[in-house]
Each structure stands twice: as structure tokens, then as C-alpha cells.
Motif scaffolding. Structure first.
Motif, PDB file in Angstrom:
ATOM      1  N   TYR A 153       1.049  -1.118  -0.187  1.00  0.00           N
ATOM      2  CA  TYR A 153      -0.018   0.089  -0.092  1.00  0.00           C
ATOM      3  C   TYR A 153       0.859   1.286  -0.046  1.00  0.00           C
ATOM      4  O   TYR A 153       0.657   2.289  -0.667  1.00  0.00           O
ATOM      5  N   PHE A 183      -1.833  11.181   0.478  1.00  0.00           N
ATOM      6  CA  PHE A 183      -2.148   9.828   0.530  1.00  0.00           C
ATOM      7  C   PHE A 183      -0.906   9.021   1.195  1.00  0.00           C
ATOM      8  O   PHE A 183      -1.223   8.202   2.096  1.00  0.00           O
ATOM      9  N   VAL A 184       0.133   9.347   0.980  1.00  0.00           N
ATOM     10  CA  VAL A 184       1.251   8.936   1.735  1.00  0.00           C
ATOM     11  C   VAL A 184       1.251   9.236   3.336  1.00  0.00           C
ATOM     12  O   VAL A 184       1.330   8.433   4.041  1.00  0.00           O
ATOM     13  N   CYS A 227       3.243   9.996  -6.241  1.00  0.00           N
ATOM     14  CA  CYS A 227       3.724  11.275  -5.907  1.00  0.00           C
ATOM     15  C   CYS A 227       4.734  11.797  -6.784  1.00  0.00           C
ATOM     16  O   CYS A 227       4.810  13.121  -7.141  1.00  0.00           O
ATOM     17  N   GLN A 260       2.448   1.713  -3.383  1.00  0.00           N
ATOM     18  CA  GLN A 260       1.337   2.395  -4.325  1.00  0.00           C
ATOM     19  C   GLN A 260       1.213   3.911  -4.199  1.00  0.00           C
ATOM     20  O   GLN A 260       0.889   4.753  -5.064  1.00  0.00           O
ATOM     21  N   ALA A 261       0.795   4.056  -2.871  1.00  0.00           N
ATOM     22  CA  ALA A 261       0.732   5.634  -2.477  1.00  0.00           C
ATOM     23  C   ALA A 261       1.913   6.511  -2.749  1.00  0.00           C
ATOM     24  O   ALA A 261       1.698   7.659  -3.328  1.00  0.00           O
ATOM     25  N   GLY A 278      -0.600  13.300  -3.939  1.00  0.00           N
ATOM     26  CA  GLY A 278       0.251  12.055  -3.720  1.00  0.00           C
ATOM     27  C   GLY A 278       0.913  11.843  -2.191  1.00  0.00           C
ATOM     28  O   GLY A 278       0.671  10.971  -1.603  1.00  0.00           O
TER      29      GLY A 278
END
Length: 184
Positions: A138, A181-182, A146, A141-142, A178
Motif C-alpha cells: 500500500y 495519500f502517503v 507522488c 502504491q501511495a 500523492g
């Protein structure tokens, strides 16, 4: 007739993917060759994906990650991870390292590089690897979202935008969203 042939090849590919009788890359090449031999696609159409900038960039990222793994650059990272005795700290360090790499190296290649390191570290600490492999995937992907080069999807969209409108994306254009999300 082309529709039915394509559906039959696709069904065969799904079967091979599910049963894992052949490697994924072999199945993908078999699909292209099958459609070519059956006359569904022409030779230029079958080979067009290999001339795409996104495909070449992803291949280059896999070469880069393989070089990092083979030259021993990641031995220190593996040693660091194996020395961490607290699960929460291990998870935090692992995710931070993966996020830093996945933003600039294809996220699939990043997982492939970190997978043996995480497995070795969790085995050394007698932890269940399953608790760390999903977060590894995960965060990769996150973090890949970016930058333009972090995930093949961004490269594909950039390539299509350049072909259709002669306008592409910059390296860090995806970074603001991005990074959210991270962080999450």
C-alpha cells in the motif's frame, strides 16, 4: 470473429493467471503472440507497446531496482530492518524507506526489492510477515503516485496526453495529492 477469438484468448489468459501454471510475463507475451498468430492484430499493433515511452521507462526502472539489489546497496537497509525489535518502529521505518524509494522507482519494482528484506527481517524477529506485506504494498502504491515516474499508470497517462494534446505532466505535478495519500 475477431471478437470471439479475443474473448477466447482472454479467457485462456485469465485461466493461466488464476492457476499460475505459467509466469505472468510469459502469459502476457503469449496473449500478444496468440492475437498476432490468429490475425486479430497486425505485427505493428502487436509490437507497438514496446515502442511506448511508458513501457521503456518501466523496464528501465526494473533494471535500476535489480542493480540496487545485486550490487549490495540494500544490504545495509536489510541489516537496519532486522535490528529493529518493536513492530511499530519496524513498520514506520519500513514504510518511510519504501515511500522514499517508490516515489522515484516504479512501485512494483520497489515492492520486488523490499519483499525479501521485509521477509528476512520479520523471520529474524519471529513476526508474521503477513502483518507487514500489505502495508509494504500500500505505501509503495501511495508513494508511487507522488511523481510522474513512480507508477506506470502516471507514465501511461502522460504518454497518452502527449500523443493526444501534445501536453504532458511535470515530474512532481502529482506530488501534492500523492503526499496526502502517503501521509494518511
Amino acid at each position: 470473429m475477431d471478437l470471439w477469438l479475443t474473448l477466447a484468448v482472454m479467457a485462456g489468459a485469465v485461466f493461466l493467471f488464476m492457476t499460475e501454471k505459467l509466469r505472468v510475463d510469459v502469459v502476457a507475451l503469449l496473449v500478444a503472440v496468440s492475437l498476432l498468430v490468429l490475425g486479430v492484430v497486425t505485427l505493428p499493433e502487436a509490437l507497438s507497446g514496446f515502442s511506448n515511452q511508458a513501457t521503456v521507462m518501466v523496464a528501465a526502472m526494473f533494471v535500476l531496482s535489480g542493480a540496487l539489489q545485486r550490487n549490495g546497496a540494500l544490504i545495509a537497509v536489510g541489516d537496519l530492518l532486522a535490528r529493529i525489535r518493536w513492530k511499530w518502529l519496524f513498520l514506520l521505518v519500513m514504510m518511510s524507506l519504501v515511500a522514499g524509494v517508490a516515489a522515484f522507482v516504479n512501485n512494483t519494482a520497489t515492492v520486488a526489492v523490499f519483499l525479501p528484506l521485509v521477509l528476512a527481517a520479520t523471520t529474524a524477529n519471529r513476526w508474521a510477515p503477513s502483518k507487514f506485506l500489505i502495508p509494504l504494498s500500500y505505501i509503495s502504491q501511495a508513494a508511487g503516485v507522488c511523481t510522474l515516474i513512480g507508477t506506470s499508470t502516471n507514465l501511461l497517462v502522460d504518454s497518452m496526453a502527449r500523443e493526444a494534446a501534445d501536453v504532458g505532466f511535470t515530474l512532481f505535478e502529482f506530488a501534492p495529492l500523492g503526499l496526502v495519500f502517503v501521509g494518511i
